[in-house]
Design a protein around this motif. Sequence first.
Motif, PDB file in Angstrom:
ATOM      1  N   ILE A  90       6.468  -4.021 -11.633  1.00 53.80           N
ATOM      2  CA  ILE A  90       7.283  -2.949 -11.067  1.00 53.80           C
ATOM      3  C   ILE A  90       8.734  -3.066 -11.510  1.00 53.80           C
ATOM      4  O   ILE A  90       9.431  -2.061 -11.658  1.00 53.80           O
TER       5      ILE A  90
ATOM      6  N   ALA B 172       2.407   0.485 -11.499  1.00 52.02           N
ATOM      7  CA  ALA B 172       3.202  -0.731 -11.626  1.00 52.02           C
ATOM      8  C   ALA B 172       2.535  -1.854 -10.848  1.00 52.02           C
ATOM      9  O   ALA B 172       2.032  -1.655  -9.741  1.00 52.02           O
TER      10      ALA B 172
ATOM     11  N   LEU C  32       2.535  -5.061  -8.577  1.00 54.24           N
ATOM     12  CA  LEU C  32       3.420  -5.621  -7.562  1.00 54.24           C
ATOM     13  C   LEU C  32       3.488  -7.144  -7.611  1.00 54.24           C
ATOM     14  O   LEU C  32       4.246  -7.760  -6.865  1.00 54.24           O
TER      15      LEU C  32
ATOM     16  N   VAL D 121      11.169  -2.193  -1.977  1.00 57.24           N
ATOM     17  CA  VAL D 121      10.948  -1.128  -2.961  1.00 57.24           C
ATOM     18  C   VAL D 121      11.457   0.182  -2.383  1.00 57.24           C
ATOM     19  O   VAL D 121      10.932   0.698  -1.377  1.00 57.24           O
TER      20      VAL D 121
END
Length: 405
Positions: free
Chosen positions: A89, A363, A365, A399
């Motif tokens: 990410i 993405a 993690l 995030v």
Amino acid sequence: MTDLEDALTRTLARAATRAPAARPDLLGRVAARHAERRRRGLAAIAVAAAVAVAVVAGSTVTLVRLTAGPDLPVTRPSPTTGTGMPPAITKVWPKAVRTAPEKLPNGRYLYPQLLLDDHTLLATTLKDDHADRLDGLWTYDMNTGEAGRLARVTTPPGTSVTASYLSIGDGHIGWWTYRREGGHQVVRIWTVPVTGGTPRQVAVLRDAGATGIDMAIGDGKVVWSVWGKDGVHQVPLDGKRPALVPGTEKYYLFQWPWASYPRVHENEPFDVPIGEHLLDLRTGRTVGAVTRPGERGVVCAITWCLTGRTARHRDGSGERALPGQAMPSQNIPLLDRFLMLERRAGTTRGGVVLYDLTSGRSADLGIRSDKRGAMAIPTFDHRLPGMFSYRLGGRFVIVNLAAID
């Protein structure tokens, strides 16, 4: 099963889904005391339809409203690494990722809740690290490492359930508590300005018939639905008499400004599309969804309807396969856009990916299953507007989904 046993079963299942993240040293403490098993309950099905972004100390609160949109863009699959996983990410969306420590500078464990701006985290602290003893709201500056108490919170003695997430809107932060008082089931709703101050009780709900509510703030009101019951209720932020929102008798609050039906019924199969009908609580506008005869396990958000492996627009267009399995407790897109998926990539040690329904990008993690295939799933809750967090390498990864173009 008796009515009491049935009610207890539903309550425990619902409470399990709302349990806050465990403190960072929990695994070590449990290992020292013998293995403790925790039961995962059914996840509450709801939808992220609005993001409230507040800036502390003299700024404004902006409400971003999402509605059913036009035709979907063509999916652009993310490239994958040699292990079959997409890039990290931090490579795909570097501007959206920050980190925070597990403790405040004063040594208290913090529990991330919301972002007040791109670097200021709103977090809670718990008395004795007890999930239902909220005792403070804090800001943590991820640029400078400075922390400050926004509000002291006194949870009523005997509280057995406290909201595991904070609501935010119209310049206020809100939460609720539940306890039994003299044989009555009592929910109390509290708010405090985003600039700080003393929490204020704005409503007392007696004999609610359940152990909690789903709640949001918007249009100068607190709005909520009682767990397990239909109907959306409201009370002005100045604390007048609560009332049912007209025309919502069969609806259930998603998140401001949307309500929906059918809702999830505990212990019942998804043989009808959950959230098939939407109602805008501000305007009265309704939105339906294209359904397919005999289709089961469908959950509809604001723009999307999803099964475990596919997603499509509410009007039936734009159907695509998901690049992983949507986990039952994580199958509601945040910001009506982002999903968390489990991806095995052909190996026993799979991982968790963030998938963008709008762009088709994914993405990694950085989370992996252990040798037994077990995996620590991050907190990914539609009620944490615009962000989610998880622990990795001794820190919280924060995030900021609102920072992704």
